[in-house]
Design an enzyme around this catalytic site. Structure first.
Site, PDB file in Angstrom:
ATOM      1  N   ARG A  28       0.676   4.008  -3.408  1.00 39.49           N
ATOM      2  CA  ARG A  28       0.080   5.145  -3.126  1.00 39.49           C
ATOM      3  C   ARG A  28       1.102   6.190  -2.846  1.00 39.49           C
ATOM      4  O   ARG A  28       1.077   7.363  -3.481  1.00 39.49           O
ATOM      5  CB  ARG A  28      -1.003   5.122  -1.748  1.00 39.49           C
ATOM      6  CG  ARG A  28      -1.957   4.180  -2.032  1.00 39.49           C
ATOM      7  CD  ARG A  28      -2.967   3.863  -0.766  1.00 39.49           C
ATOM      8  NE  ARG A  28      -3.735   2.641  -0.738  1.00 39.49           N
ATOM      9  CZ  ARG A  28      -5.073   2.470  -0.487  1.00 39.49           C
ATOM     10  NH1 ARG A  28      -5.843   3.644  -0.426  1.00 39.49           N
ATOM     11  NH2 ARG A  28      -5.502   1.504  -0.708  1.00 39.49           N
ATOM     12  N   THR A  82      -0.656   0.649 -10.494  1.00 34.48           N
ATOM     13  CA  THR A  82      -1.676   0.185  -9.981  1.00 34.48           C
ATOM     14  C   THR A  82      -2.555   0.991  -9.360  1.00 34.48           C
ATOM     15  O   THR A  82      -3.944   0.869  -8.934  1.00 34.48           O
ATOM     16  CB  THR A  82      -1.742  -1.206  -9.460  1.00 34.48           C
ATOM     17  OG1 THR A  82      -2.770  -2.065  -9.336  1.00 34.48           O
ATOM     18  CG2 THR A  82      -1.044  -1.123  -7.772  1.00 34.48           C
ATOM     19  N   GLU A 135       0.907  -1.223   0.031  1.00 31.64           N
ATOM     20  CA  GLU A 135      -0.054   0.071   0.014  1.00 31.64           C
ATOM     21  C   GLU A 135       0.754   1.233   0.183  1.00 31.64           C
ATOM     22  O   GLU A 135       0.485   2.310  -0.525  1.00 31.64           O
ATOM     23  CB  GLU A 135      -0.764   0.014   1.248  1.00 31.64           C
ATOM     24  CG  GLU A 135      -2.001  -1.140   1.230  1.00 31.64           C
ATOM     25  CD  GLU A 135      -2.910  -0.985   0.227  1.00 31.64           C
ATOM     26  OE1 GLU A 135      -3.063  -0.132  -0.729  1.00 31.64           O
ATOM     27  OE2 GLU A 135      -3.802  -2.043   0.285  1.00 31.64           O
ATOM     28  N   GLU A 154     -11.821  -0.276 -10.533  1.00 32.55           N
ATOM     29  CA  GLU A 154     -11.269  -1.247 -11.634  1.00 32.55           C
ATOM     30  C   GLU A 154     -11.975  -1.363 -12.930  1.00 32.55           C
ATOM     31  O   GLU A 154     -11.604  -1.619 -14.019  1.00 32.55           O
ATOM     32  CB  GLU A 154     -11.079  -2.690 -10.933  1.00 32.55           C
ATOM     33  CG  GLU A 154     -10.116  -2.826  -9.953  1.00 32.55           C
ATOM     34  CD  GLU A 154     -10.350  -2.252  -8.812  1.00 32.55           C
ATOM     35  OE1 GLU A 154     -11.474  -1.961  -8.476  1.00 32.55           O
ATOM     36  OE2 GLU A 154      -9.474  -2.006  -8.099  1.00 32.55           O
ATOM     37  N   ASP A 158      -4.438 -10.165  -8.276  1.00 33.25           N
ATOM     38  CA  ASP A 158      -4.427  -9.324  -9.276  1.00 33.25           C
ATOM     39  C   ASP A 158      -3.185  -8.491  -9.931  1.00 33.25           C
ATOM     40  O   ASP A 158      -2.740  -8.728 -11.022  1.00 33.25           O
ATOM     41  CB  ASP A 158      -5.467  -8.050  -8.893  1.00 33.25           C
ATOM     42  CG  ASP A 158      -5.372  -7.508  -7.546  1.00 33.25           C
ATOM     43  OD1 ASP A 158      -4.548  -7.547  -6.991  1.00 33.25           O
ATOM     44  OD2 ASP A 158      -6.237  -6.968  -7.169  1.00 33.25           O
TER      45      ASP A 158
HETATM   46  C1  DMJ Z   1      -6.238   0.117  -5.072  1.00 35.56           C
HETATM   47  O1  DMJ Z   1      -5.293   0.342  -4.096  1.00 35.56           O
HETATM   48  C2  DMJ Z   1      -5.173  -0.436  -6.288  1.00 35.56           C
HETATM   49  O2  DMJ Z   1      -6.014  -0.395  -7.402  1.00 35.56           O
HETATM   50  C3  DMJ Z   1      -5.022  -1.917  -5.978  1.00 35.56           C
HETATM   51  O3  DMJ Z   1      -4.315  -2.544  -7.089  1.00 35.56           O
HETATM   52  C4  DMJ Z   1      -6.182  -2.699  -5.811  1.00 35.56           C
HETATM   53  N1  DMJ Z   1      -7.092  -2.133  -4.860  1.00 35.56           N
HETATM   54  C5  DMJ Z   1      -7.169  -0.713  -4.758  1.00 35.56           C
HETATM   55  C6  DMJ Z   1      -8.571  -0.180  -5.427  1.00 35.56           C
HETATM   56  O4  DMJ Z   1      -9.724  -0.961  -5.504  1.00 35.56           O
END
Ligand code: DMJ
Length: 577
Positions: A193, A538, A189, A454, A321
């Site tokens: 982020r 992501t 995270e 997503e 994912d």
């Molecule tokens: C985000 O923090 C990112 O996209 C991560 O890869 C998956 N979960 C959340 C959003 O749903």
């Protein structure tokens, strides 16, 4: 005297006595003509006034139209300005005014308005905190007090041209952001982020403060990779550097948490010239490649000591994912060169595995990606897995023509399913996951919605790559459902249940980083963050693609040649360079 005054008064009143005129026809005629002339004059004036009123109204309308046109052309010019800030071909502004769809311009402004509302609420009630709780109007530190929402929002504010807001956030980063926290942070995270958000903002603005801060936090995360296999521990104390895995994994590392730092750490090495970040994260992929299965599908738990998978679920949803997403994106980030060839090969192997998980519902034949445990399939799909249509579309062009078409079609089918995750509920917002039973198509499992991005992410890629405006329509419908169900006076909240619409009390930072950014880009010219110049991490933080040289990991000797030239066009926009 009294008598003569009375006589003259009588004389004056005689003019209003009709008998007076009956005795004098010439005077009567004169009076009549005077009356007709006066009436005509009054009627004429009134008609003129009415005509003028109509003219003024028409002119007002014309002015309004001109103002709207001006506004539209200003928006387009802004977009073009953004384009030249963010790269892409120079385009004649007047031509763009002619070709940009006014509906897209209006929708983009609405999305920008939503961002402004989310951001202003955060500024008002949760400034500097990780996330805003809009119902109770306070902030919470869900990520250790790193200003997660603020950092996640930086590049969105920049791209949308919310300059004053960006400037205030920039000052907070420069003066108040402190990573020296005795806090056990998630490596994943914090990377996607915070490292991603800061690096992206550095790439966009050229302001070195963001690179300095990204380097600081990355240095604090780095000891997490000091394991026997090089597969990282997923939690680390930011002040002391002690790393471990969460208890609930039985000591294992999580696949997505271990394989979703490559883009950010490679970018950091490229921008600092220090290879240590890149080496740590690229080694993870080399280790996993040693025992990579023939279908390219890895279970969600990996033993960090041996570097081998543990028996557990295989999924493109939670915990799996973004491992697959980064295999493709590191290949794109590396300019598709031989240095990153193994990433593409691994990704293509995983796509054969993905094909083996694709099933179709009855009666409506919605395609979905099932999950797998050992040899048995589970007919379940997370909304999180709805990033996959976008990823597949993005990777399709790397195949030969037939395969490219096959994968693009699959991406479009899966996007239709994900859109129906939204359309099939009373609130028109998707639940967290779905189950598929024979004869019943899809049904919501876990029924909350936490403002996830997503599906709109995939719609953004599909629109960019196919030019099909249907994806813009779907995105707009999802945006309207967020506006209807999630917008409150003090920000945006998730739903505890998409069937009832009952609200929760959290504005997730990814709503500002991802959901609103992808929606904004869905209605922006394709020259804003062009996909051949930028790659999104992501968390939707765009990183500029720079020349990658040599084979594999860079070394100290070649530091200088790996320092990219990033900001030539708009260097110093905010005066900090
Ligand atoms: C985000 O923090 C990112 O996209 C991560 O890869 C998956 N979960 C959340 C959003 O749903």
């Amino acid at each position: 005297m009294a008598r003569s005054r009375s006589l003259s008064t009588t004389n004056r009143w005689r003019y209003i006595n009709p008998a007076y005129y009956l005795k004098r026809p010439k005077r009567l005629a004169f009076l009549f003509i005077a009356f007709v002339c006066l009436s005509f004059f009054v009627w004429d004036r009134q008609t003129l006034v009415r005509e003028h009123e109509v003219e003024v109204a028409q002119l007002n309308e014309a002015v309004l139209k001109l103002q709207n046109l001006l506004e539209e052309s200003k928006n387009v010019k802004d977009a073009l300005g953004e384009k030249s800030k963010f790269g892409g071909e120079d385009t004649d502004a007047s031509k763009m005014v002619g070709i940009e769809d006014p509906i897209s311009v209006q929708r983009r402004e609405k999305v920008k308005g939503a961002m402004l509302h989310a951001w202003t609420s955060y500024e008002k009630y949760a400034w500097g905190k990780d996330e805003l709780q809009p119902q109770s109007k306070n902030g919470v530190d869900s990520f250790g007090g790193l200003g997660a929402t603020l950092i996640d929002s930086l590049d969105t504010l920049y791209i949308m041209g919310l300059d004053e807001q960006f400037q205030r956030a920039r000052e907070w980063v420069a003066n108040s952001l402190d990573f020296n926290k005795n806090y056990d942070a998630s490596v994943f995270e914090t990377t996607i982020r915070v490292v991603g958000g800061l690096l992206s903002t550095f790439d966009l603005s050229g302001d070195k403060i963001f690179l300095e801060k990204a380097t600081d936090i990355a240095n604090r995360l780095l000891p997490a990779w000091d394991t026997t296999s090089g597969i990282p521990f997923n939690i680390i104390n930011l002040a002391h550097g002690n790393a471990h895995n969460p208890g609930w994994t039985g000591g294992d590392s999580i696949l997505a948490d271990s394989g979703t730092e490559q883009l950010e750490f490679i970018a950091l090495s490229q921008r600092t010239g220090d290879p240590k970040y890149q080496q740590k994260v690229e080694n993870v992929i080399l280790q996993l490649n040693k025992t990579f299965p023939s279908d390219g599908l890895l279970p969600i738990y990996i033993n960090p000591h041996k570097g081998t998978p543990s028996y557990s679920t295989i999924t493109f949803g939670a915990m799996g994912d973004s491992f697959y997403e980064y295999l493709l994106k590191v290949w794109i980030q590396g300019n598709r060169t031989t240095a990153v060839k193994h990433y593409r090969e691994m990704w293509e192997t995983s796509m054969t595995g993905l094909l083996s998980l694709v099933r179709r519902t009855t009666p409506s034949s919605f395609a979905y990606i099932a999950e797998k445990m050992g040899s048995s399939l589970s007919d379940k799909m997370d909304e999180l897995a709805c990033f996959a249509p976008g990823m597949i579309a993005l990777g399709a062009s790397g195949y030969d023509r037939d395969n490219a078409q096959k994968f693009l079609s699959l991406a479009e089918e899966l996007a239709w399913t994900c859109y129906n995750f939204y359309q099939s509920t009373p609130t028109k917002l998707a639940g967290e996951n779905y189950f598929f039973r024979a004869g019943q198509d899809m049904s919501v499992g876990t029924s909350w919605n936490i403002l996830r991005p997503e599906t709109v992410e995939s719609l953004f890629y599909l629109w960019r790559l196919t030019g099909n405006k249907t994806y813009q329509e779907w995105g707009w419908n999802i945006f309207e459902a967020f506006e209807k169900n999630s917008r409150i006076e003090s920000g945006y909240v998730g739903l505890k249940d998409v069937n009832t619409g009952v609200k929760d009390n959290m504005m997730q930072s990814f709503f500002l980083a991802e959901t609103l950014k992808y929606l904004y880009l869905l209605f922006s010219p394709t020259t804003v963050i062009p996909l051949d110049e930028w790659v999104f991490n992501t968390e939707a933080h765009p990183l500029r693609i720079v020349t990658r040289q040599g084979q594999g990991v860079i070394n100290e000797a070649s530091d200088e040649q790996h320092k990219p030239k990033l900001h030539s066009r708009k260097q110093g926009r905010f005066g900090h360079l």
